[in-house]
Design a protein around this motif. Structure first.
Motif, PDB file in Angstrom:
ATOM      1  N   ASP A   5       0.838  -1.201   0.000  1.00 40.36           N
ATOM      2  CA  ASP A   5       0.000   0.000   0.000  1.00 40.36           C
ATOM      3  C   ASP A   5       0.878   1.257   0.000  1.00 40.36           C
ATOM      4  OD1 ASP A   5       0.901   0.313   2.582  1.00 40.36           O
ATOM      5  OD2 ASP A   5      -0.944  -0.404   3.508  1.00 40.36           O
ATOM      6  N   ASP A   6       0.221   2.359  -0.196  1.00 38.47           N
ATOM      7  CA  ASP A   6       0.838   3.680  -0.265  1.00 38.47           C
ATOM      8  C   ASP A   6       1.825   3.918   0.885  1.00 38.47           C
ATOM      9  OD1 ASP A   6       1.041   6.514   0.328  1.00 38.47           O
ATOM     10  OD2 ASP A   6      -0.492   6.841  -1.201  1.00 38.47           O
ATOM     11  N   LYS A   7       1.346   3.652   2.112  1.00 39.56           N
ATOM     12  CA  LYS A   7       2.153   3.950   3.299  1.00 39.56           C
ATOM     13  C   LYS A   7       3.410   3.078   3.341  1.00 39.56           C
ATOM     14  CE  LYS A   7       1.398   4.508   8.263  1.00 39.56           C
ATOM     15  NZ  LYS A   7       1.805   3.245   8.929  1.00 39.56           N
ATOM     16  N   THR A   8       3.254   1.782   3.023  1.00 41.62           N
ATOM     17  CA  THR A   8       4.390   0.859   3.036  1.00 41.62           C
ATOM     18  C   THR A   8       5.423   1.282   1.999  1.00 41.62           C
ATOM     19  OG1 THR A   8       2.811  -0.865   3.581  1.00 41.62           O
ATOM     20  CG2 THR A   8       5.011  -1.591   2.938  1.00 41.62           C
ATOM     21  N   ILE A   9       4.948   1.666   0.824  1.00 43.40           N
ATOM     22  CA  ILE A   9       5.871   2.072  -0.234  1.00 43.40           C
ATOM     23  C   ILE A   9       6.649   3.314   0.186  1.00 43.40           C
ATOM     24  CG2 ILE A   9       6.005   3.001  -2.592  1.00 43.40           C
ATOM     25  CD1 ILE A   9       3.702   1.099  -3.313  1.00 43.40           C
ATOM     26  N   ARG A  10       5.942   4.317   0.690  1.00 47.89           N
ATOM     27  CA  ARG A  10       6.625   5.550   1.094  1.00 47.89           C
ATOM     28  C   ARG A  10       7.625   5.302   2.215  1.00 47.89           C
ATOM     29  NH1 ARG A  10       4.357  10.149  -1.178  1.00 47.89           N
ATOM     30  NH2 ARG A  10       2.415   9.686  -2.238  1.00 47.89           N
ATOM     31  N   GLY A  11       7.302   4.342   3.077  1.00 51.08           N
ATOM     32  CA  GLY A  11       8.175   4.046   4.210  1.00 51.08           C
ATOM     33  C   GLY A  11       9.365   3.168   3.842  1.00 51.08           C
ATOM     34  N   ALA A  12       9.379   2.652   2.607  1.00 48.97           N
ATOM     35  CA  ALA A  12      10.403   1.669   2.220  1.00 48.97           C
ATOM     36  C   ALA A  12      11.670   2.304   1.647  1.00 48.97           C
ATOM     37  CB  ALA A  12       9.810   0.703   1.194  1.00 48.97           C
ATOM     38  N   PHE A  13      11.606   3.613   1.338  1.00 48.30           N
ATOM     39  CA  PHE A  13      12.748   4.225   0.643  1.00 48.30           C
ATOM     40  C   PHE A  13      13.968   4.392   1.531  1.00 48.30           C
ATOM     41  CE2 PHE A  13       9.546   4.906  -2.449  1.00 48.30           C
ATOM     42  CZ  PHE A  13      10.246   4.816  -3.641  1.00 48.30           C
ATOM     43  N   LEU A  21      10.670  12.489  -0.788  1.00 51.27           N
ATOM     44  CA  LEU A  21       9.528  11.633  -0.452  1.00 51.27           C
ATOM     45  C   LEU A  21       8.216  12.393  -0.534  1.00 51.27           C
ATOM     46  CD1 LEU A  21      10.623   9.394   2.549  1.00 51.27           C
ATOM     47  CD2 LEU A  21      10.072   8.693   0.215  1.00 51.27           C
ATOM     48  N   SER A  22       8.251  13.665  -0.152  1.00 51.64           N
ATOM     49  CA  SER A  22       6.998  14.418  -0.192  1.00 51.64           C
ATOM     50  C   SER A  22       6.612  14.755  -1.636  1.00 51.64           C
ATOM     51  CB  SER A  22       7.084  15.673   0.678  1.00 51.64           C
ATOM     52  OG  SER A  22       7.983  16.578   0.118  1.00 51.64           O
ATOM     53  N   ASP A  23       7.598  14.821  -2.530  1.00 51.04           N
ATOM     54  CA  ASP A  23       7.333  15.080  -3.958  1.00 51.04           C
ATOM     55  C   ASP A  23       6.866  13.844  -4.709  1.00 51.04           C
ATOM     56  OD1 ASP A  23       8.380  17.559  -3.685  1.00 51.04           O
ATOM     57  OD2 ASP A  23      10.320  17.097  -4.606  1.00 51.04           O
ATOM     58  N   LEU A  24       7.150  12.683  -4.140  1.00 46.63           N
ATOM     59  CA  LEU A  24       6.957  11.416  -4.853  1.00 46.63           C
ATOM     60  C   LEU A  24       5.506  11.205  -5.285  1.00 46.63           C
ATOM     61  CD1 LEU A  24       8.392   8.084  -3.455  1.00 46.63           C
ATOM     62  CD2 LEU A  24       5.973   8.249  -3.929  1.00 46.63           C
ATOM     63  N   SER A  25       5.311  10.856  -6.562  1.00 46.73           N
ATOM     64  CA  SER A  25       3.954  10.508  -6.985  1.00 46.73           C
ATOM     65  C   SER A  25       3.894   9.018  -7.296  1.00 46.73           C
ATOM     66  CB  SER A  25       3.493  11.351  -8.167  1.00 46.73           C
ATOM     67  OG  SER A  25       4.353  11.183  -9.261  1.00 46.73           O
ATOM     68  N   LEU A  26       2.911   8.377  -6.690  1.00 44.25           N
ATOM     69  CA  LEU A  26       2.770   6.925  -6.822  1.00 44.25           C
ATOM     70  C   LEU A  26       1.972   6.567  -8.069  1.00 44.25           C
ATOM     71  CD1 LEU A  26       1.920   6.006  -3.131  1.00 44.25           C
ATOM     72  CD2 LEU A  26       3.946   5.295  -4.383  1.00 44.25           C
ATOM     73  N   PRO A  27       2.199   5.352  -8.588  1.00 47.27           N
ATOM     74  CA  PRO A  27       1.332   4.899  -9.685  1.00 47.27           C
ATOM     75  C   PRO A  27      -0.035   4.534  -9.105  1.00 47.27           C
ATOM     76  CG  PRO A  27       2.828   3.141  -9.023  1.00 47.27           C
ATOM     77  CD  PRO A  27       3.162   4.333  -8.171  1.00 47.27           C
ATOM     78  N   ILE A  55      11.616  -3.081  -4.139  1.00 48.29           N
ATOM     79  CA  ILE A  55      12.094  -4.447  -4.280  1.00 48.29           C
ATOM     80  C   ILE A  55      11.741  -5.263  -3.043  1.00 48.29           C
ATOM     81  CG2 ILE A  55      14.222  -5.820  -4.466  1.00 48.29           C
ATOM     82  CD1 ILE A  55      15.474  -3.338  -5.878  1.00 48.29           C
ATOM     83  N   PRO A  56      11.044  -6.400  -3.214  1.00 49.66           N
ATOM     84  CA  PRO A  56      10.770  -7.228  -2.038  1.00 49.66           C
ATOM     85  C   PRO A  56      12.069  -7.918  -1.596  1.00 49.66           C
ATOM     86  CG  PRO A  56       9.573  -8.040  -4.004  1.00 49.66           C
ATOM     87  CD  PRO A  56      10.547  -7.002  -4.462  1.00 49.66           C
ATOM     88  N   THR A  57      12.400  -7.869  -0.318  1.00 47.69           N
ATOM     89  CA  THR A  57      13.578  -8.585   0.190  1.00 47.69           C
ATOM     90  C   THR A  57      13.159  -9.348   1.449  1.00 47.69           C
ATOM     91  OG1 THR A  57      14.423  -6.986   1.812  1.00 47.69           O
ATOM     92  CG2 THR A  57      15.008  -6.590  -0.510  1.00 47.69           C
ATOM     93  N   ASP A  58      14.062 -10.178   1.954  1.00 47.71           N
ATOM     94  CA  ASP A  58      13.773 -10.939   3.176  1.00 47.71           C
ATOM     95  C   ASP A  58      13.510 -10.012   4.357  1.00 47.71           C
ATOM     96  OD1 ASP A  58      14.125 -13.202   1.707  1.00 47.71           O
ATOM     97  OD2 ASP A  58      16.192 -13.543   2.370  1.00 47.71           O
ATOM     98  N   ASP A  59      14.057  -8.796   4.296  1.00 38.39           N
ATOM     99  CA  ASP A  59      13.862  -7.839   5.382  1.00 38.39           C
ATOM    100  C   ASP A  59      12.757  -6.832   5.083  1.00 38.39           C
ATOM    101  OD1 ASP A  59      16.071  -8.968   6.752  1.00 38.39           O
ATOM    102  OD2 ASP A  59      17.434  -7.803   5.493  1.00 38.39           O
ATOM    103  N   GLY A  60      11.885  -7.185   4.146  1.00 38.51           N
ATOM    104  CA  GLY A  60      10.796  -6.274   3.787  1.00 38.51           C
ATOM    105  C   GLY A  60      11.137  -5.501   2.520  1.00 38.51           C
ATOM    106  N   PRO A  61      10.158  -4.704   2.040  1.00 34.86           N
ATOM    107  CA  PRO A  61      10.381  -3.985   0.789  1.00 34.86           C
ATOM    108  C   PRO A  61      11.447  -2.895   0.925  1.00 34.86           C
ATOM    109  CG  PRO A  61       8.256  -3.396   1.728  1.00 34.86           C
ATOM    110  CD  PRO A  61       8.822  -4.472   2.597  1.00 34.86           C
ATOM    111  N   VAL A  62      12.279  -2.763  -0.116  1.00 32.50           N
ATOM    112  CA  VAL A  62      13.307  -1.719  -0.162  1.00 32.50           C
ATOM    113  C   VAL A  62      13.001  -0.820  -1.354  1.00 32.50           C
ATOM    114  CG1 VAL A  62      15.760  -1.269  -0.619  1.00 32.50           C
ATOM    115  CG2 VAL A  62      15.105  -3.117   0.943  1.00 32.50           C
TER     116      VAL A  62
END
Ligand SMILES: [Zn+2]
Length: 161
Positions: A5-13, A21-27, A55-62
């Motif tokens: 979801d949106d929140k997980t993606i933004r938190g993964a960077f 991050l505040s400029d980022l536009s999601l698909p 990218i999905p990794t063993d430690d969560g999305p990156v």
């Protein structure tokens, strides 16, 4: 990959500033066919030459923020991720800042990636039979697994330096 979801993606960077991050536009995440993806990649709709991969990794999305090199670098070279022998798309030189102080000092990692991140689709296409009795499905699975390994390595190389 599993839907994000949106929140997980933004938190993964790992290499984006607060401003980036505040400029980022999601698909449009509802329109994403997650089952058909090994990683999520998209270009920013508003900011020229800025793109992102998650990218999905063993430690969560990156999540990695990428910058596309000047248009002149656009080439028909091999993508470092899908390494498809006959790419139907262009490949672009993207660079990623390293996380933390290294990145702020200009340390980047550069790699050639399919211009619109078509790697997942490319590896899912059945490869041409190499010989009589060639197992196309096994070859396809192997290419998908190999893409997942390469994207995980990309995430790791950026984090570990
Ligand atoms: Zn590719």
């Amino acid at each position: 990959m599993l839907p994000l979801d949106d929140k997980t993606i933004r938190g993964a960077f790992i290499n984006a500033s607060r401003k980036e991050l505040s400029d980022l536009s999601l698909p449009d995440l509802d329109a994403v066919d997650w089952d058909a993806l090994d990683y999520l990649g998209w270009r920013d709709r508003r900011i020229a030459r800025r793109a992102y991969v998650v990218i999905p990794t063993d430690d969560g999305p990156v999540g990695i923020l990428l910058r596309q090199a000047e248009a002149s670098y656009r080439t028909r070279a091999q993508c470092a991720l899908c390494q498809d022998v006959t790419l139907p798309n262009e490949v672009v030189f993207y660079s990623a800042k390293r996380p933390g102080p290294a990145g702020r000092n200009g340390d980047t990692v550069g790699t050639l990636i399919c211009a619109d991140f078509q790697c997942s689709a490319n590896v899912r296409k059945p490869p041409p039979p190499a010989y009589l009795g060639f197992d196309i499905e096994a070859a396809r699975q192997e290419r998908m697994a190999s893409l997942r390994t390469r994207i995980a390595n990309l995430a790791r190389s950026l984090v570990e330096g």
